[in-house]
Design a protein around this motif. Structure first.
Motif, mmCIF file in Angstrom:
data_model
loop_
_atom_site.group_PDB
_atom_site.id
_atom_site.type_symbol
_atom_site.label_atom_id
_atom_site.label_comp_id
_atom_site.label_asym_id
_atom_site.label_seq_id
_atom_site.Cartn_x
_atom_site.Cartn_y
_atom_site.Cartn_z
ATOM 1 N N ILE A 671 0.836 -1.204 0.000
ATOM 2 C CA ILE A 671 0.000 0.000 0.000
ATOM 3 C C ILE A 671 0.869 1.252 0.000
ATOM 4 C CG2 ILE A 671 -1.618 1.361 1.389
ATOM 5 C CD1 ILE A 671 -2.885 -1.325 2.271
ATOM 6 N N ALA A 672 1.906 1.242 0.827
ATOM 7 C CA ALA A 672 2.787 2.411 0.913
ATOM 8 C C ALA A 672 3.517 2.668 -0.407
ATOM 9 C CB ALA A 672 3.793 2.218 2.046
ATOM 10 N N GLU A 673 3.866 1.605 -1.124
ATOM 11 C CA GLU A 673 4.626 1.749 -2.371
ATOM 12 C C GLU A 673 3.732 1.825 -3.601
ATOM 13 O OE1 GLU A 673 7.218 -1.609 -2.342
ATOM 14 O OE2 GLU A 673 8.498 -0.845 -0.719
ATOM 15 N N LEU A 674 2.410 1.765 -3.391
ATOM 16 C CA LEU A 674 1.483 1.713 -4.521
ATOM 17 C C LEU A 674 1.621 2.906 -5.476
ATOM 18 C CD1 LEU A 674 -0.638 -0.371 -5.390
ATOM 19 C CD2 LEU A 674 -2.376 1.061 -4.310
ATOM 20 N N PRO A 675 1.804 4.136 -4.996
ATOM 21 C CA PRO A 675 1.902 5.267 -5.926
ATOM 22 C C PRO A 675 2.989 5.117 -6.994
ATOM 23 C CG PRO A 675 1.557 6.077 -3.703
ATOM 24 C CD PRO A 675 1.791 4.599 -3.583
ATOM 25 N N TYR A 690 -8.559 -2.173 -6.395
ATOM 26 C CA TYR A 690 -7.464 -1.690 -5.553
ATOM 27 C C TYR A 690 -7.966 -0.664 -4.531
ATOM 28 C CZ TYR A 690 -3.565 -3.853 -8.129
ATOM 29 O OH TYR A 690 -2.662 -4.738 -8.666
ATOM 30 N N THR A 691 -8.848 0.220 -4.967
ATOM 31 C CA THR A 691 -9.385 1.228 -4.046
ATOM 32 C C THR A 691 -10.090 0.557 -2.872
ATOM 33 O OG1 THR A 691 -9.678 2.836 -5.833
ATOM 34 C CG2 THR A 691 -10.958 3.188 -3.835
ATOM 35 N N LYS A 692 -10.918 -0.458 -3.184
ATOM 36 C CA LYS A 692 -11.630 -1.171 -2.115
ATOM 37 C C LYS A 692 -10.658 -1.909 -1.205
ATOM 38 C CE LYS A 692 -15.627 -1.854 -5.147
ATOM 39 N NZ LYS A 692 -16.408 -2.834 -5.941
ATOM 40 N N LEU A 693 -9.609 -2.499 -1.808
ATOM 41 C CA LEU A 693 -8.633 -3.234 -1.001
ATOM 42 C C LEU A 693 -7.832 -2.303 -0.097
ATOM 43 C CD1 LEU A 693 -7.248 -5.880 -3.553
ATOM 44 C CD2 LEU A 693 -8.754 -6.276 -1.600
ATOM 45 N N VAL A 694 -7.491 -1.125 -0.590
ATOM 46 C CA VAL A 694 -6.765 -0.166 0.245
ATOM 47 C C VAL A 694 -7.621 0.222 1.447
ATOM 48 C CG1 VAL A 694 -5.863 2.188 0.351
ATOM 49 C CG2 VAL A 694 -5.269 0.715 -1.583
ATOM 50 N N ASP A 695 -8.913 0.483 1.202
ATOM 51 C CA ASP A 695 -9.813 0.827 2.306
ATOM 52 C C ASP A 695 -9.957 -0.327 3.295
ATOM 53 O OD1 ASP A 695 -10.435 3.440 1.617
ATOM 54 O OD2 ASP A 695 -12.058 2.848 0.264
ATOM 55 N N LEU A 697 -7.790 -3.147 3.620
ATOM 56 C CA LEU A 697 -6.548 -3.639 4.211
ATOM 57 C C LEU A 697 -5.804 -2.569 5.010
ATOM 58 C CD1 LEU A 697 -4.999 -5.751 1.288
ATOM 59 C CD2 LEU A 697 -6.037 -6.612 3.382
ATOM 60 N N GLY A 698 -5.841 -1.337 4.531
ATOM 61 C CA GLY A 698 -5.024 -0.288 5.137
ATOM 62 C C GLY A 698 -5.108 -0.233 6.644
ATOM 63 N N PRO A 699 -6.288 0.021 7.202
ATOM 64 C CA PRO A 699 -6.376 0.115 8.669
ATOM 65 C C PRO A 699 -5.997 -1.182 9.361
ATOM 66 C CG PRO A 699 -8.325 1.048 7.595
ATOM 67 C CD PRO A 699 -7.561 0.332 6.534
ATOM 68 N N ALA A 700 -6.286 -2.324 8.722
ATOM 69 C CA ALA A 700 -6.035 -3.614 9.366
ATOM 70 C C ALA A 700 -4.558 -3.949 9.458
ATOM 71 C CB ALA A 700 -6.770 -4.720 8.603
ATOM 72 N N VAL A 701 -3.744 -3.407 8.552
ATOM 73 C CA VAL A 701 -2.323 -3.782 8.538
ATOM 74 C C VAL A 701 -1.420 -2.645 9.001
ATOM 75 C CG1 VAL A 701 -2.701 -5.472 6.716
ATOM 76 C CG2 VAL A 701 -2.022 -3.138 6.093
ATOM 77 N N GLY A 702 -2.031 -1.590 9.542
ATOM 78 C CA GLY A 702 -1.233 -0.525 10.139
ATOM 79 C C GLY A 702 -0.826 0.591 9.212
ATOM 80 N N GLU A 707 -0.810 7.410 4.210
ATOM 81 C CA GLU A 707 -0.432 6.385 3.226
ATOM 82 C C GLU A 707 -1.650 5.921 2.441
ATOM 83 O OE1 GLU A 707 3.413 4.180 5.330
ATOM 84 O OE2 GLU A 707 1.363 3.682 5.995
ATOM 85 N N ILE A 708 -2.754 5.754 3.151
ATOM 86 C CA ILE A 708 -3.992 5.321 2.492
ATOM 87 C C ILE A 708 -4.449 6.384 1.500
ATOM 88 C CG2 ILE A 708 -6.436 4.819 2.878
ATOM 89 C CD1 ILE A 708 -5.606 3.539 5.557
ATOM 90 N N ALA A 709 -4.410 7.634 1.904
ATOM 91 C CA ALA A 709 -4.857 8.728 1.029
ATOM 92 C C ALA A 709 -3.975 8.823 -0.212
ATOM 93 C CB ALA A 709 -4.847 10.047 1.797
ATOM 94 N N ARG A 710 -2.630 8.717 -0.019
ATOM 95 C CA ARG A 710 -1.728 8.788 -1.172
ATOM 96 C C ARG A 710 -1.983 7.641 -2.144
ATOM 97 N NH1 ARG A 710 2.143 10.493 2.690
ATOM 98 N NH2 ARG A 710 2.926 8.359 2.909
ATOM 99 N N ALA A 711 -2.209 6.453 -1.601
ATOM 100 C CA ALA A 711 -2.463 5.291 -2.461
ATOM 101 C C ALA A 711 -3.738 5.495 -3.276
ATOM 102 C CB ALA A 711 -2.567 4.025 -1.615
ATOM 103 N N LYS A 712 -4.798 5.989 -2.634
ATOM 104 C CA LYS A 712 -6.065 6.181 -3.336
ATOM 105 C C LYS A 712 -5.975 7.308 -4.357
ATOM 106 C CE LYS A 712 -9.854 5.800 -0.903
ATOM 107 N NZ LYS A 712 -10.856 5.948 0.175
ATOM 108 N N ASP A 713 -5.227 8.351 -4.028
ATOM 109 C CA ASP A 713 -5.033 9.436 -5.001
ATOM 110 C C ASP A 713 -4.288 8.919 -6.235
ATOM 111 O OD1 ASP A 713 -6.327 11.242 -3.416
ATOM 112 O OD2 ASP A 713 -4.491 12.144 -2.575
#
Length: 762
Positions: A671-675, A690-695, A697-702, A707-713
């Motif tokens: 997620i952090a390296e997704l951009p 991917y958008t749904k998975l980021v939403d 997985l993101g909170p669940a894996v820390g 990081e979540i916002a950058r990935a979704k952008d």
């Protein structure tokens, strides 16, 4: 586009003539059977005036043959006293030809403008393109369409030749299933074609695929759902074809649980994009059994049942047309057809409770017909319908040499839907030698080559380097034949690959009255094979393309699972040792897509086994855990890590704690390296996932909110670029009316359809 009408039978040409002339004159022609004595293939009667249409499909004959036939029918034409007489022919006609025909026809003809030759009919087809599209065999046989189909097919494992396609088109009988299937595909994008064996499921799926190919869609014929996910691309228009999709996995709850979630996910993906269609085929009884065991196949949310099209119901007319087409295309001698007519066998065949296009194909095959005297042909045809597998018995037992039978055994354990010649030879040679040793048979260095050549056209077909059984019923026959335990044990001694050995053992387990002790003894023959498992790669170089490789077998984790199962059944340590060698080898690479999902289940199964078993598998478990962590530390796509983590979470109680941590860490890292890792993604549907998975997985894996916002952008930005790069597609022309009218087809219609086959018109 100009047509020669070669793909049309005489009856097909009559249908086309009625539709075209009816559209040109603004009337509806009644259809009549093509009998020899009526002189009527279409009639329109209104206000006391009668227009008669006659169609002569003389694509293979010269003009003189056409003129002689019209001359013979002059009396019938005069007796009909039509107000207007129309003649169509697939032959090209010159002005002098038309003048000569007009003289022969006489006063019933208003003028030569009512004689339509090849050029005239092609002109009407250009004028009324919707009529062209409604005659699928005609449309798909056009030179330009064939080129597009051939070009697309060369990039898939279902590689076809021009003759393959033309042969399929020639015997295809157009029926309402095609239009109904098209409508379903355009409505929900997914079609599951189910039905009994041999009713034409694959043929229907192929015809639908060809139709999309003709519209410049890309064919993606797949062997697994992994293939589907690897090839889907929202920037292209793609038609996915998965033949016998449930026949490729064992129908048990565990096997289905591995597949049904992926099926649901891929169906959802296809439904969300306008650029994808998905056709699957399966035998009806397998599908119903699978629905009982699979949540994804029966869930209302997925509602797969609404996509099912059972092609097992054919009208009497369609059954007759299928038989008629095969008799023509196969060139069945007139004496054999005469016997069918005189013994009233046509009616018995068409109305038979076990009527099956596959049997019709087999019993009209030239090699088969040559073996049967004309007088015996009707009885042989009916007997084949009474007992379909008997078709192959005499030929298999008495007409081919033992080396050829061994080749068919090798086909049975190699691949259900065909094998590359080099892969088949790899299985054949040691199997043939083992059987020759056991049963004191002679063998020679050219046995494989000679067996392939002998069986081609009778039991197997060869196309573009791939050998396939000529008919799926051959495989059904072999399954019935291979029930002798002594023969199967002899075959076990000659297995060259784990893939073939697995197929043979799976078959052996189904033999009646086989005990656990029998299974254990059977597996001993595979010990030398297991010792070489580490050298059995899942990939092979593609012929002529050394830098590309093709998938041929089991993943390494599947090999380990197989060897572990054989160890549990046989209690032979050699199998467990071989599994450990595969798991520990540094010369092989486990992949996320081929191994990642199975490994958590395999590790959990080993750790959750009884204590006595766990004590013997400690080293194997530790090696597998190292492999799984290695996969998680490697570059992964978001959906890869999600699939692995989905398998890890419910098994945390039977997995080392570090595996759970590694899965979470991998998801966080991705997620952090997704951009910086989205340029290879060319599918808007994948980006939506991917958008749904980021939403999710993101909170669940820390992952942090930033990081979540950058990935979704980054995902949104990539999707916008794809939309800007993707041109708007024209409206699709693949539409059909699935409303099916009652189709009356009397005994007289049946007789009239087949009567011209005895007239030697062409």
């Amino acid at each position: 586009m100009t047509f020669s009408f070669d793909a049309l039978s005489p009856a097909d040409f009559e249908d086309l003539s009625r539709d075209l002339l009816g559209r040109e004159l603004g009337v509806r022609f009644e259809a009549f059977g093509p009998g020899r004595d009526g002189g009527v293939d279409g009639r329109h009667a209104a206000a006391g005036d009668t227009t008669i249409l006659q169609a002569k499909h003389y694509r293979l004959s010269d003009f003189n043959a056409l003129a002689r036939t019209v001359q013979k029918e002059r009396a019938s034409i005069d007796a009909l006293t039509p107000n207007r007489y129309l003649l169509t022919t697939s032959r090209p006609l010159t002005p002098p030809n038309k003048d000569q025909l007009a003289t022969i026809i006489g006063p019933s003809l208003e003028g030569t403008c009512d004689i339509f030759g090849n050029d005239d009919i092609n002109g009407l087809l250009r004028k009324y393109p919707d009529v062209q599209k409604s005659h699928v065999k005609l449309w798909l046989s056009g030179a330009g369409v064939l080129e597009r189909v051939l070009h697309a097919a060369t990039h898939n494992f279902t590689t076809l030749t021009r003759d393959d396609i033309k042969d399929k088109l020639s015997v295809y009988a157009e029926n309402p299933s095609f239009k109904a299937g098209r409508d379903i595909l355009e409505s929900v994008h997914v079609l599951i074609v189910s039905g009994p064996p041999g009713v034409g499921k694959t043929t229907l799926a192929e015809m639908l695929s060809y139709a999309y190919l003709a519209e410049d869609w890309e064919l993606v014929a797949i062997r697994s759902l992994d293939d589907a996910f690897a090839h889907i691309d929202d920037t292209k228009r793609q038609i996915f074809f998965f033949d016998d999709f449930l026949g490729r996995i064992a129908l048990d709850a565990r096997a289905l649980s591995n597949q049904d979630s992926d099926l649901a996910r891929f169906i959802g993906r296809v439904r969300r994009t306008s650029n994808a269609r998905f056709i699957l085929t399966t035998r009806a009884y397998i599908y119903e059994e699978a629905r009982l065991q699979s949540e994804a196949l029966s869930t209302r949310a997925l509602d797969v049942a609404s996509y099912v099209l059972d092609v097992g119901i054919y009208t009497r007319r369609i059954r007759a047309r299928i038989l008629y087409n095969h008799l023509i295309v196969a060139g069945v001698p007139e004496a054999h057809i005469q016997a069918l007519v005189e013994q009233n066998a046509i009616k018995k065949i068409v109305d038979h409770d076990h009527y099956n296009p596959r049997i019709v194909q087999t019993l009209t095959n030239a090699d088969r017909v040559e073996e049967i005297a004309p007088a015996d042909y009707p009885a042989a045809f009916i007997a084949a319908l009474d007992d379909p597998l008997s078709v192959w018995d005499t030929a298999f037992r008495t007409h081919i040499a033992s080396r050829c039978r061994h080749l068919l055994f090798a086909m049975y354990v190699s691949a259900e839907h065909g094998a590359e010649i080099e892969d088949l030879e790899e299985v054949y040679n040691p199997l043939h030698q083992a059987l020759c040793r056991r049963f004191s048979l002679s063998s020679g260095p050219k046995d494989f080559e000679e067996s392939v050549r002998t069986l081609e056209g009778s039991f197997v077909t060869i196309s573009n380097g791939q050998v396939s059984l000529i008919n799926p019923s051959v495989r059904d026959y072999l399954a019935q034949y291979l029930t002798d335990s002594a023969l199967l044990r002899a075959m076990a001694e000659g297995m060259a690959t784990l893939r073939a050995a697995r197929a043979l053992y799976d078959h052996f387990k189904k033999v009646p009255e086989v005990s656990r002790e029998d299974k254990a003894a059977f597996l001993i023959s595979f010990i030398p094979l297991a010792a070489n498992a580490v050298n059995e790669e899942p990939w092979k170089p593609i012929r002529g393309e050394p830098n590309r490789r093709r998938w041929i077998g089991m993943s390494y984790s599947s090999q380990i699972e197989l060897l572990r199962g054989w160890w549990k059944t046989s209690k032979r340590q050699e199998f467990l040792d071989a599994a450990l060698v595969v798991a520990s080898s540094r010369d092989i690479w486990f992949s996320s897509w081929a191994d990642g999902r199975l490994m958590p289940r395999l590790i959990a199964s080993l750790r959750g086994a009884p204590k006595a078993e766990r004590g013997k598998t400690t080293a194997l478990v530790e090696a597998l855990e190292e492999r799984l962590i290695q996969i998680l530390n490697f570059d992964l796509d978001l959906d890869d890590v999600h699939r692995i983590r989905t398998e890890v979470l419910p098994r945390k109680g039977h997995l080392a704690q570090r595996i759970g941590w590694s899965a979470d860490s991998a998801a966080h890292r991705v997620i952090a390296e997704l951009p910086s890792n989205l340029e290879h993604v060319d599918s808007e549907s994948t980006l939506d996932d991917y958008t749904k998975l980021v939403d999710e997985l993101g909170p669940a894996v820390g992952a942090t909110p930033a990081e979540i916002a950058r990935a979704k952008d980054a995902i949104s930005s990539r999707a916008n670029r794809l939309r800007a790069e993707t041109p708007e597609e024209d409206a699709l022309s693949l539409r059909g009316d699935s409303n099916i009218e009652i189709d009356w087809f009397t005994d007289e219609d049946l007789r009239n359809l087949f009567a011209p086959l005895l007239a030697s018109e062409e």
